[in-house]
Design an enzyme around this catalytic site. Sequence first.
Site, short mmCIF file in Angstrom:
data_model
loop_
_atom_site.label_atom_id
_atom_site.label_comp_id
_atom_site.label_asym_id
_atom_site.label_seq_id
_atom_site.Cartn_x
_atom_site.Cartn_y
_atom_site.Cartn_z
N SER A 112 0.81 -1.22 0.00
CA SER A 112 0.00 0.00 0.00
C SER A 112 0.84 1.27 0.00
O SER A 112 0.31 2.35 -0.25
CB SER A 112 -0.95 0.02 1.21
OG SER A 112 -0.24 0.28 2.40
N LYS A 154 1.28 4.09 7.31
CA LYS A 154 0.53 4.97 6.40
C LYS A 154 1.01 6.41 6.56
O LYS A 154 1.67 6.77 7.53
CB LYS A 154 -0.97 4.90 6.70
CG LYS A 154 -1.64 3.56 6.40
CD LYS A 154 -1.70 3.30 4.91
CE LYS A 154 -2.45 2.00 4.60
NZ LYS A 154 -1.70 0.82 5.02
#
Length: 230
Positions: A151, A189
């Site tokens: 991701s 993230k």
Amino acid sequence: MLTRKQYELLRFINERLKEAGVPPSFDEMKDALDLRSKSGIHRLITALEERGFIRRLANRARAIEVIKLPDVGGNTGGKRGFTPSVIEGNLGKVRGGSSDGGNDNVAVPVMGRIAAGTPIEAIQTRSHTITVPPDMLGSGEHYALEVRGDSMMEAGILDGDTVLIQKNDAADTGDIVVALIDDEEATLKRFRRKGASIALEPANASYEVRILPPNRVQIQGKLIGLFRKY
């Protein structure tokens, strides 16, 4: 070493077995730990089984056996998130030992895996160490994590990389952080504030941004370096 949620679940299962002779249902576990879904319980059960604390018996519903309980010092004792063995980066020392000189590489503990994809259960078992040049480290405490998932690939972070983390409980917009969600899921993230909420942004269009209230997110550290094997 167990996370707080793992320890709470293991204790709940053990107490129910003593009281009723049968383990609790997944719904009962979810309610007891105040989780939002049974998927969190599945992750915790799997982690306890992998660590050898419980055993699931095949072909039997709700069949869980507690094999052992952690030592008194082996759980998180109510603390949240990672509790890694850490180094003081500005001293160039490992706890329990020191480098021979100020320019020597510094050993940093690798504390398990971090998800760059779908969040995984926070892992805090020291597996090995990596050596890091002192000039890569700032002040404070550091640890490393192995990346699982893609991701963050557009930020140059690939599956199998090892990220170097500076331990911190705060972040600025744009920082890439280790975030603990609901005290049970860890993910890597980009951090942003969206009004009163927190956005955890992937660097891959195949994944969605997660918008969460601040009380569901705890910052565990900020990315300061990356290592890759070829």
